[in-house]
Design a protein around this motif. Sequence first.
Motif, mmCIF file in Angstrom:
data_model
loop_
_atom_site.group_PDB
_atom_site.id
_atom_site.type_symbol
_atom_site.label_atom_id
_atom_site.label_comp_id
_atom_site.label_asym_id
_atom_site.label_seq_id
_atom_site.Cartn_x
_atom_site.Cartn_y
_atom_site.Cartn_z
ATOM 1 N N ASP A 162 0.825 -1.205 0.000
ATOM 2 C CA ASP A 162 0.000 0.000 0.000
ATOM 3 C C ASP A 162 0.864 1.262 0.000
ATOM 4 O O ASP A 162 0.527 2.265 -0.634
ATOM 5 C CB ASP A 162 -0.924 0.007 1.218
ATOM 6 N N GLU A 163 1.992 1.214 0.705
ATOM 7 C CA GLU A 163 2.890 2.364 0.715
ATOM 8 C C GLU A 163 3.530 2.565 -0.660
ATOM 9 O O GLU A 163 3.642 3.699 -1.157
ATOM 10 C CB GLU A 163 3.967 2.175 1.782
ATOM 11 N N GLU B 262 1.660 4.447 -3.553
ATOM 12 C CA GLU B 262 1.648 5.901 -3.654
ATOM 13 C C GLU B 262 2.591 6.391 -4.752
ATOM 14 O O GLU B 262 2.429 7.496 -5.269
ATOM 15 C CB GLU B 262 2.053 6.518 -2.314
ATOM 16 N N ARG B 263 3.579 5.566 -5.111
ATOM 17 C CA ARG B 263 4.546 5.942 -6.135
ATOM 18 C C ARG B 263 4.527 5.005 -7.342
ATOM 19 O O ARG B 263 5.190 5.280 -8.346
ATOM 20 C CB ARG B 263 5.966 5.924 -5.552
ATOM 21 N N PRO C 297 -4.030 -2.192 -3.604
ATOM 22 C CA PRO C 297 -3.731 -0.766 -3.666
ATOM 23 C C PRO C 297 -4.486 -0.086 -4.787
ATOM 24 O O PRO C 297 -4.777 -0.682 -5.814
ATOM 25 C CB PRO C 297 -2.219 -0.744 -3.924
ATOM 26 N N GLN D 157 -4.683 2.605 -7.821
ATOM 27 C CA GLN D 157 -3.723 3.092 -8.783
ATOM 28 C C GLN D 157 -4.371 4.180 -9.626
ATOM 29 O O GLN D 157 -5.579 4.360 -9.630
ATOM 30 C CB GLN D 157 -3.232 1.968 -9.686
ATOM 31 N N ARG D 158 -3.528 4.911 -10.317
ATOM 32 C CA ARG D 158 -4.059 5.936 -11.183
ATOM 33 C C ARG D 158 -4.896 5.302 -12.277
ATOM 34 O O ARG D 158 -4.637 4.192 -12.712
ATOM 35 C CB ARG D 158 -2.899 6.728 -11.813
#
Length: 279
Positions: free
Chosen positions: A27-28, A31-32, A264, A266-267
């Motif tokens: 999950d962290e 973010e990238r 997670p 995502q974009r």
Amino acid sequence: MASRLHAFNRFELKYLVPVEEAAEIRDELAERMDRDLNSPVGGYGVWSLYYDTPQLRFYWEKIEGLKFRRKLRIRHYGNLDGVTDESPVCVEIKQRVNRVTQKRRITLPYGTARQLCDGRHLVEHSPHERAFIHEVLELVVRLNLQPTAITGYQREALVGRDADTGLRVTFDRRIRGRDRDFHFGIATPENRFTIPPHMSVMEIKVNERTPHWITDLAARRNLNLIRVSKYVQSVEAFGLAPRSVFHLNEADYPPPTPTEQSLPQQRSAPEAPWKAGAQ
């Protein structure tokens, strides 16, 4: 005719982390990074049939840490239900040269792959694939390679974005294997966990350099690099080599039902069909 041969080099860093912590790290990272479009909800299955000599040459080369070593395998991506001779698989030579991992592979129908690796027959190929096909055949015949172990696991994959497009991070869980029933289409094979089911293998794969924010994350979480091979774990779990023995019956630990919320975000990106060539 276009070649189906695919080759690439990369550096790989591996960590053994509890499944719960792996979810937090995933999950962290999200973010990238983005979820790999080839990876559906809950990840995808990866099944590999490894070939070795009767004396387990490839196993011992790994144990002894030779700077140059290689392995031959047939790999199937996805669920094993309904695997037929027409199902796409990858015949792959994975080799290690110092710290660099090199992979060369070709996608073939499962039946054709077995003719090449088990039947030791020269199969139909394009001119661009000739060198690879002959290398596989030469290895199988010269070293008397034979099916030795199958490994399987569920993989979730994230890919880098922007400046980190060469970055890939995978999380492999439910890592299991077997030393018999080597056909992928076996209905009810007996698999055993070769790594405890509460642990997962996190792998960072880069073409050249590891982004600083990845190394910072590993340091902050006190992650320690490990040398682990899923093939080696399977060999040892079944007592094929006298180093260690660990196994749990797969049936005693059924997988949880995946939910979209556990993955997670995502974009937004266009949907792409999952394909057998996922790394």
